[in-house]
Design an enzyme around this catalytic site. Structure first.
Site, PDB file in Angstrom:
ATOM      1  N   SER A  98       0.837  -1.187   0.000  1.00  0.00           N
ATOM      2  CA  SER A  98       0.000   0.000   0.000  1.00  0.00           C
ATOM      3  C   SER A  98       0.886   1.256   0.000  1.00  0.00           C
ATOM      4  CB  SER A  98      -0.965  -0.038   1.190  1.00  0.00           C
ATOM      5  OG  SER A  98      -1.964   0.946   1.078  1.00  0.00           O
TER       6      SER A  98
ATOM      7  N   ASP B 249      -9.530  -4.617  -5.692  1.00  0.00           N
ATOM      8  CA  ASP B 249      -8.836  -3.944  -4.589  1.00  0.00           C
ATOM      9  C   ASP B 249      -9.780  -3.085  -3.751  1.00  0.00           C
ATOM     10  OD1 ASP B 249      -5.820  -3.097  -3.700  1.00  0.00           O
ATOM     11  OD2 ASP B 249      -7.189  -1.400  -3.546  1.00  0.00           O
TER      12      ASP B 249
ATOM     13  N   HIS C 129      -8.186  -4.879  -0.893  1.00  0.00           N
ATOM     14  CA  HIS C 129      -6.960  -4.162  -0.512  1.00  0.00           C
ATOM     15  C   HIS C 129      -6.358  -4.645   0.798  1.00  0.00           C
ATOM     16  CE1 HIS C 129      -4.069  -0.917  -0.639  1.00  0.00           C
ATOM     17  NE2 HIS C 129      -4.353  -0.636   0.620  1.00  0.00           N
TER      18      HIS C 129
END
Length: 285
Positions: A95, A211, A266
């Site tokens: 991330s 995601d 995600h």
């Protein structure tokens, strides 16, 4: 006495016993190193005796501090780790941590990182309300530029890589991070930024359409929106074709891997065993 066969045997034994390169993993925004322990343990299970480092700097709210500060301080830590492992290390960033890790490669171009794995990171930028609501509950993507494209907004990590496709001029005027590390804007360190990328043995970019946070999700592959919010893939961009960051150099020499995985949200990338087993561990030679 012929020494060559003996020396060859010694070399083979040394390579076999030396194990895998150490791995450094950089955590994402609003989290800490504890969230990466599953990934670290999986690597050590598959690659016994591999040293895995998970720095704890900039956890929680401190992850919103400016990107350059995080890059320089965490970069010093990683360079110290590298110094103790002259054979080279591998680097994983998840991330926001993937963008920080990439910034470290550019800010410290004499690094000895061999493989860098970017795991669902906003490499091309970020523009999405769902992402904002993780920490700015009342903000929307249409109005966020009013904060982020200001001196105050540039004191946040999110503001540093917020890229509103409808306000590109303001982005280039105010953003003091992403246009420079992407070499869209030149600076005295431009050639060193490119060198930090082309020095890699392998760059692995991982992301996927499920995601739900990185927006567009193709940003994890350096893709991004045009001003009509149509996604322009990396290889269709003029910056790639002109090789401003060295990504074309990596691609032309088979050192760039772009991996799309559907069905992963995600917050699951770093703990999904299928992703780890199939798309991370195979690159940690």
């Amino acid at each position: 006495m012929r020494l060559f066969p003996l020396l060859s045997l010694i070399n083979i034994i040394y390579v076999h016993c030396s194990g895998y390169r150490p791995v450094v993993i950089v955590h994402g925004i609003m989290t800490g190193n504890l969230t990466l322990l599953h990934l670290a343990s999986k690597i050590k299970w598959e690659h016994p005796d591999t040293k895995v480092y998970v720095p704890e700097r900039f956890a929680g709210w401190s992850s919103l501090l400016p990107m350059w500060r995080q890059i320089l301080e965490l970069g010093e830590d990683i360079m110290n780790i590298s110094y103790n492992h002259p054979e080279g290390i591998n680097l994983i960033g998840y991330s926001q941590g993937g963008l920080i890790a990439r910034g470290i490669l550019e800010a410290f171009p004499d690094h000895n990182v061999k493989t860098f794995i970017s795991l669902s990171a906003p490499q091309g930028g970020q523009y999405g309300t769902q992402f904002l609501h993780l920490f700015f509950k009342n903000m929307t993507k249409n109005t966020a530029y009013r904060l982020f494209y200001s001196k105050l907004g540039q004191h946040t990590s999110v503001g540093n890589y917020w890229r509103d496709p409808h306000h590109e001029k303001l982005y280039l005027k105010y953003s003091n991070f992403l246009p420079f590390v992407n070499n869209d804007e030149t600076c005295p360190d431009t050639m060193y930024f490119k060198l930090g990328i082309t020095n890699l043995k392998k760059l692995v970019l991982i992301g996927g359409p499920s995601d739900g946070v990185i927006s567009p999700w193709q940003s994890s592959h350096f893709g991004y929106y045009d001003d009509d919010e149509n996604v322009l893939e990396l290889k269709d961009q003029i910056s790639f074709q002109n090789d401003v960051l060295g990504l074309k150099t990596l691609n032309d020499s088979n050192r760039l891997e772009i991996i799309s995985v559907d069905g992963v949200t995600h917050f699951d990338w770093h703990c999904n065993d299928s992703v780890i087993d199939n798309y991370i561990i195979p690159y940690l030679d």
